[in-house]
Design a protein around this motif. Structure first.
Motif, PDB file in Angstrom:
ATOM      1  N   HIS A 183       0.827  -1.209   0.000  1.00 57.33           N
ATOM      2  CA  HIS A 183       0.000   0.000   0.000  1.00 57.33           C
ATOM      3  C   HIS A 183       0.861   1.259   0.000  1.00 57.33           C
ATOM      4  O   HIS A 183       0.536   2.236  -0.675  1.00 57.33           O
ATOM      5  N   LEU A 184       1.944   1.238   0.736  1.00 54.15           N
ATOM      6  CA  LEU A 184       2.844   2.391   0.792  1.00 54.15           C
ATOM      7  C   LEU A 184       3.400   2.686  -0.599  1.00 54.15           C
ATOM      8  O   LEU A 184       3.351   3.828  -1.068  1.00 54.15           O
ATOM      9  N   ARG A 185       3.901   1.671  -1.273  1.00 54.68           N
ATOM     10  CA  ARG A 185       4.472   1.837  -2.609  1.00 54.68           C
ATOM     11  C   ARG A 185       3.418   2.338  -3.591  1.00 54.68           C
ATOM     12  O   ARG A 185       3.667   3.255  -4.380  1.00 54.68           O
ATOM     13  N   THR A 186       2.223   1.747  -3.533  1.00 53.63           N
ATOM     14  CA  THR A 186       1.159   2.124  -4.457  1.00 53.63           C
ATOM     15  C   THR A 186       0.701   3.560  -4.231  1.00 53.63           C
ATOM     16  O   THR A 186       0.594   4.348  -5.181  1.00 53.63           O
ATOM     17  N   LEU A 187       0.422   3.913  -2.983  1.00 57.60           N
ATOM     18  CA  LEU A 187      -0.047   5.270  -2.678  1.00 57.60           C
ATOM     19  C   LEU A 187       1.012   6.317  -2.998  1.00 57.60           C
ATOM     20  O   LEU A 187       0.702   7.390  -3.525  1.00 57.60           O
ATOM     21  N   ARG A 188       2.254   6.009  -2.697  1.00 56.77           N
ATOM     22  CA  ARG A 188       3.342   6.948  -2.985  1.00 56.77           C
ATOM     23  C   ARG A 188       3.435   7.197  -4.487  1.00 56.77           C
ATOM     24  O   ARG A 188       3.518   8.341  -4.942  1.00 56.77           O
ATOM     25  N   ALA A 189       3.381   6.117  -5.268  1.00 56.03           N
ATOM     26  CA  ALA A 189       3.460   6.243  -6.722  1.00 56.03           C
ATOM     27  C   ALA A 189       2.255   7.005  -7.289  1.00 56.03           C
ATOM     28  O   ALA A 189       2.414   7.845  -8.177  1.00 56.03           O
ATOM     29  N   GLU A 190       1.057   6.711  -6.775  1.00 52.51           N
ATOM     30  CA  GLU A 190      -0.156   7.403  -7.239  1.00 52.51           C
ATOM     31  C   GLU A 190      -0.071   8.902  -7.004  1.00 52.51           C
ATOM     32  O   GLU A 190      -0.623   9.684  -7.764  1.00 52.51           O
ATOM     33  N   GLN A 191       0.613   9.289  -5.929  1.00 47.02           N
ATOM     34  CA  GLN A 191       0.748  10.711  -5.604  1.00 47.02           C
ATOM     35  C   GLN A 191       1.977  11.348  -6.253  1.00 47.02           C
ATOM     36  O   GLN A 191       2.241  12.531  -6.070  1.00 47.02           O
ATOM     37  N   GLY A 192       2.715  10.541  -7.012  1.00 44.38           N
ATOM     38  CA  GLY A 192       3.886  11.060  -7.722  1.00 44.38           C
ATOM     39  C   GLY A 192       5.035  11.434  -6.804  1.00 44.38           C
ATOM     40  O   GLY A 192       5.830  12.312  -7.137  1.00 44.38           O
ATOM     41  N   LEU A 193       5.107  10.779  -5.646  1.00 43.92           N
ATOM     42  CA  LEU A 193       6.159  11.080  -4.680  1.00 43.92           C
ATOM     43  C   LEU A 193       7.316  10.098  -4.827  1.00 43.92           C
ATOM     44  O   LEU A 193       7.098   8.910  -5.046  1.00 43.92           O
ATOM     45  N   SER A 194       8.518  10.596  -4.687  1.00 44.91           N
ATOM     46  CA  SER A 194       9.686   9.719  -4.611  1.00 44.91           C
ATOM     47  C   SER A 194       9.796   9.217  -3.180  1.00 44.91           C
ATOM     48  O   SER A 194       9.177   9.763  -2.261  1.00 44.91           O
ATOM     49  N   GLN A 195      10.588   8.185  -2.987  1.00 43.82           N
ATOM     50  CA  GLN A 195      10.837   7.712  -1.627  1.00 43.82           C
ATOM     51  C   GLN A 195      11.454   8.832  -0.797  1.00 43.82           C
ATOM     52  O   GLN A 195      11.112   8.998   0.370  1.00 43.82           O
ATOM     53  N   GLU A 196      12.320   9.597  -1.413  1.00 42.50           N
ATOM     54  CA  GLU A 196      12.978  10.688  -0.702  1.00 42.50           C
ATOM     55  C   GLU A 196      11.986  11.764  -0.255  1.00 42.50           C
ATOM     56  O   GLU A 196      12.040  12.239   0.885  1.00 42.50           O
ATOM     57  N   SER A 197      11.064  12.141  -1.134  1.00 44.53           N
ATOM     58  CA  SER A 197      10.095  13.174  -0.760  1.00 44.53           C
ATOM     59  C   SER A 197       9.117  12.666   0.299  1.00 44.53           C
ATOM     60  O   SER A 197       8.729  13.409   1.197  1.00 44.53           O
ATOM     61  N   LEU A 198       8.727  11.393   0.209  1.00 45.07           N
ATOM     62  CA  LEU A 198       7.862  10.826   1.241  1.00 45.07           C
ATOM     63  C   LEU A 198       8.597  10.784   2.578  1.00 45.07           C
ATOM     64  O   LEU A 198       8.020  11.109   3.616  1.00 45.07           O
ATOM     65  N   ALA A 199       9.846  10.407   2.538  1.00 48.94           N
ATOM     66  CA  ALA A 199      10.650  10.363   3.762  1.00 48.94           C
ATOM     67  C   ALA A 199      10.727  11.749   4.399  1.00 48.94           C
ATOM     68  O   ALA A 199      10.567  11.896   5.617  1.00 48.94           O
ATOM     69  N   GLU A 200      10.932  12.749   3.579  1.00 50.77           N
ATOM     70  CA  GLU A 200      10.999  14.122   4.074  1.00 50.77           C
ATOM     71  C   GLU A 200       9.681  14.541   4.730  1.00 50.77           C
ATOM     72  O   GLU A 200       9.674  15.095   5.826  1.00 50.77           O
ATOM     73  N   LYS A 201       8.574  14.252   4.054  1.00 52.93           N
ATOM     74  CA  LYS A 201       7.254  14.610   4.582  1.00 52.93           C
ATOM     75  C   LYS A 201       6.927  13.884   5.878  1.00 52.93           C
ATOM     76  O   LYS A 201       6.220  14.414   6.729  1.00 52.93           O
ATOM     77  N   SER A 202       7.431  12.656   6.025  1.00 47.24           N
ATOM     78  CA  SER A 202       7.128  11.861   7.215  1.00 47.24           C
ATOM     79  C   SER A 202       8.221  11.949   8.279  1.00 47.24           C
ATOM     80  O   SER A 202       8.122  11.305   9.322  1.00 47.24           O
ATOM     81  N   GLU A 203       9.274  12.727   7.976  1.00 45.70           N
ATOM     82  CA  GLU A 203      10.406  12.920   8.891  1.00 45.70           C
ATOM     83  C   GLU A 203      11.120  11.611   9.208  1.00 45.70           C
ATOM     84  O   GLU A 203      11.532  11.353  10.330  1.00 45.70           O
TER      85      GLU A 203
END
Length: 79
Positions: A16-36
């Motif tokens: 779910h994490l991979r799918t939702l991140r991709a659907e929102q056009g986020l890189s792993q790095e940007s998701l990491a930044e947003k989630s600290e």
């Protein structure tokens, strides 16, 4: 035909994490930044290499704008 499967909690969060991140056009790095969280940690969660804490699942869900239950929902498999 779709088949519902429980999968392990770790597998469900990863998928779910991979799918939702991709659907929102986020890189792993940007998701990491947003989630600290660290970017390599996010990647290892997506690869099922980490036993992630509920606090971190909650942080990832908030960063994605979804409820924590969305990351733990049963998986649907196409067959």
């Amino acid at each position: 035909m779709r088949r519902i499967t429980g999968g392990t909690a770790r597998e469900r969060v990863a998928r779910h994490l991979r799918t939702l991140r991709a659907e929102q056009g986020l890189s792993q790095e940007s998701l990491a930044e947003k989630s600290e969280l660290h970017r390599t940690y996010v990647g290892s969660i997506e690869r099922c290499e980490r036993n992630v804490s509920l606090d971190n699942v909650e942080a990832l869900a908030a960063a994605l704008g979804v409820d924590i239950s969305d990351l733990l929902a049963p998986l649907e498999l196409n067959r």
